[in-house]
Design an enzyme around this catalytic site. Structure first.
Site, short mmCIF file in Angstrom:
data_model
loop_
_atom_site.label_atom_id
_atom_site.label_comp_id
_atom_site.label_asym_id
_atom_site.label_seq_id
_atom_site.Cartn_x
_atom_site.Cartn_y
_atom_site.Cartn_z
N ASP A 20 -3.55 -4.21 -18.15
CA ASP A 20 -2.53 -3.22 -18.51
C ASP A 20 -2.67 -2.70 -19.94
OD1 ASP A 20 -1.40 -3.75 -15.99
OD2 ASP A 20 -0.13 -5.33 -16.80
N GLU A 66 6.56 6.50 -8.94
CA GLU A 66 5.12 6.20 -8.82
C GLU A 66 4.47 7.08 -7.76
OE1 GLU A 66 3.91 2.05 -8.56
OE2 GLU A 66 5.84 1.42 -9.34
N LEU A 76 -4.07 -6.78 -7.45
CA LEU A 76 -3.62 -7.89 -8.29
C LEU A 76 -4.74 -8.69 -8.94
CD1 LEU A 76 -0.62 -9.21 -6.16
CD2 LEU A 76 -0.57 -7.77 -8.20
N GLY A 135 0.78 -1.24 0.00
CA GLY A 135 0.00 0.00 0.00
C GLY A 135 0.81 1.28 0.00
N SER A 136 2.05 1.22 -0.52
CA SER A 136 2.83 2.46 -0.49
C SER A 136 2.25 3.50 -1.45
CB SER A 136 4.30 2.19 -0.77
OG SER A 136 4.51 1.81 -2.11
N ASN A 137 1.66 3.05 -2.56
CA ASN A 137 0.99 4.03 -3.44
C ASN A 137 -0.26 4.59 -2.78
OD1 ASN A 137 2.17 4.48 -6.25
ND2 ASN A 137 2.41 2.27 -6.00
N ILE A 181 -10.40 -6.79 -12.67
CA ILE A 181 -11.65 -6.07 -12.36
C ILE A 181 -12.77 -6.65 -13.23
CG2 ILE A 181 -12.80 -3.82 -12.41
CD1 ILE A 181 -10.65 -3.84 -10.35
N HIS A 189 1.13 1.05 -13.24
CA HIS A 189 1.91 -0.15 -13.55
C HIS A 189 3.39 0.23 -13.56
CE1 HIS A 189 2.61 -4.13 -15.25
NE2 HIS A 189 3.52 -3.55 -16.02
N ASN A 219 -5.18 2.80 -13.14
CA ASN A 219 -4.21 1.85 -12.59
C ASN A 219 -2.81 2.43 -12.75
OD1 ASN A 219 -3.18 -0.64 -11.55
ND2 ASN A 219 -2.67 -1.27 -13.64
C1 GRF Z 1 3.50 -0.86 -7.58
O1 GRF Z 1 4.74 -1.04 -8.18
C2 GRF Z 1 2.42 -0.65 -8.63
O2 GRF Z 1 2.89 -0.04 -9.79
C3 GRF Z 1 2.01 -2.06 -8.96
O3 GRF Z 1 2.08 -2.75 -7.73
C4 GRF Z 1 3.02 -2.12 -6.87
C5 GRF Z 1 2.27 -1.83 -5.60
O4 GRF Z 1 3.08 -1.35 -4.60
N1 GRF Z 1 0.74 -2.11 -9.62
P1 GRF Z 1 2.43 -0.74 -3.30
O5 GRF Z 1 1.50 -1.81 -2.70
O6 GRF Z 1 1.69 0.50 -3.66
O7 GRF Z 1 3.59 -0.48 -2.39
#
Ligand code: GRF
Length: 195
Positions: free
Chosen positions: A150, A179, A90, A12-14, A93, A109, A107
């Protein structure tokens, strides 16, 4: 105020970078909820810490894609988002969700699509594929989600160099940094353009 729902399957870092943007006034949206595809993932911990409602909806709990899609739609109805952002999600959808939110699902990627994308290319596999191919540049892509992994229209990309001696881990780290900067910006721009 616009409403955003995030879908995640991992650390969940994004998701956290989107929350930070909202809390720092860089995102003209509230985060109405998180849909997680698994229990006990980092993204749920982050939601808890930031008082964001969350719900686990696992595809394996449903007989087929349609019933899984109906469960997602039921939860989304409660939150009524203007936009859905997949952030390390992952699962595929379901089509009924895509058609219910036309051009409203984004999304991110971790490669320069259309290179190194598609079914099976996720996580470190993406970065290993980049290294194995000998590409000198990688990066990340924000795109609209359609029925194919994608594949939807690309909204933005950010490049990073692939360095000599890079491993999937070192490259992933360099891409992830971009990202975190790119995704909240694209989400905000996209939300502003939507009626
Ligand atoms: C990221 O690299 C994103 O591009 C991909 O999955 C990864 C998720 O990382 N779809 P996080 O869970 O947001 O850390």
């Amino acid at each position: 105020m616009k409403k955003l729902v995030v879908f995640a399957s991992g650390s969940g870092s994004n998701f956290k970078s989107i929350i930070d943007a909202a809390e720092e006034g860089r995102l003209d949206s509230t985060i109405s909820g998180l849909i997680a595809s698994r229990d006990q993932i980092g993204a749920i911990e982050i939601a808890r810490k930031h008082d964001i409602p969350w719900k686990v909806i696992k595809p394996s709990d449903f007989d087929d894609e349609q019933t899984f899609g109906a469960a997602l739609l039921h939860q989304l109805d409660q939150w009524n988002p203007d936009l859905i952002a997949l952030a390390g999600y992952l699962c595929k959808i379901p089509e009924e969700v895509i058609s219910h939110y036309p051009a409203r699902i984004l999304n991110i990627h971790p490669s320069l699509l259309p290179r190194h994308g598609g079914k099976g290319l996720y996580g470190h596999r993406v970065h290993q594929s980049v290294i194995d191919s000998g590409d000198r540049t990688s990066g990340c892509t924000v795109h609209l989600v359609n029925e194919v992994y994608d594949d939807g229209p690309i909204l933005a990309q950010r490049e990073v160099p692939v360095l000599k001696g890079d491993t999937a881990e070192t490259l992933a780290k360099r891409v992830l940094k971009e990202e975190h900067d790119l995704y909240p910006k694209v989400i905000n721009t996209f939300l502003k353009q939507k009626p």
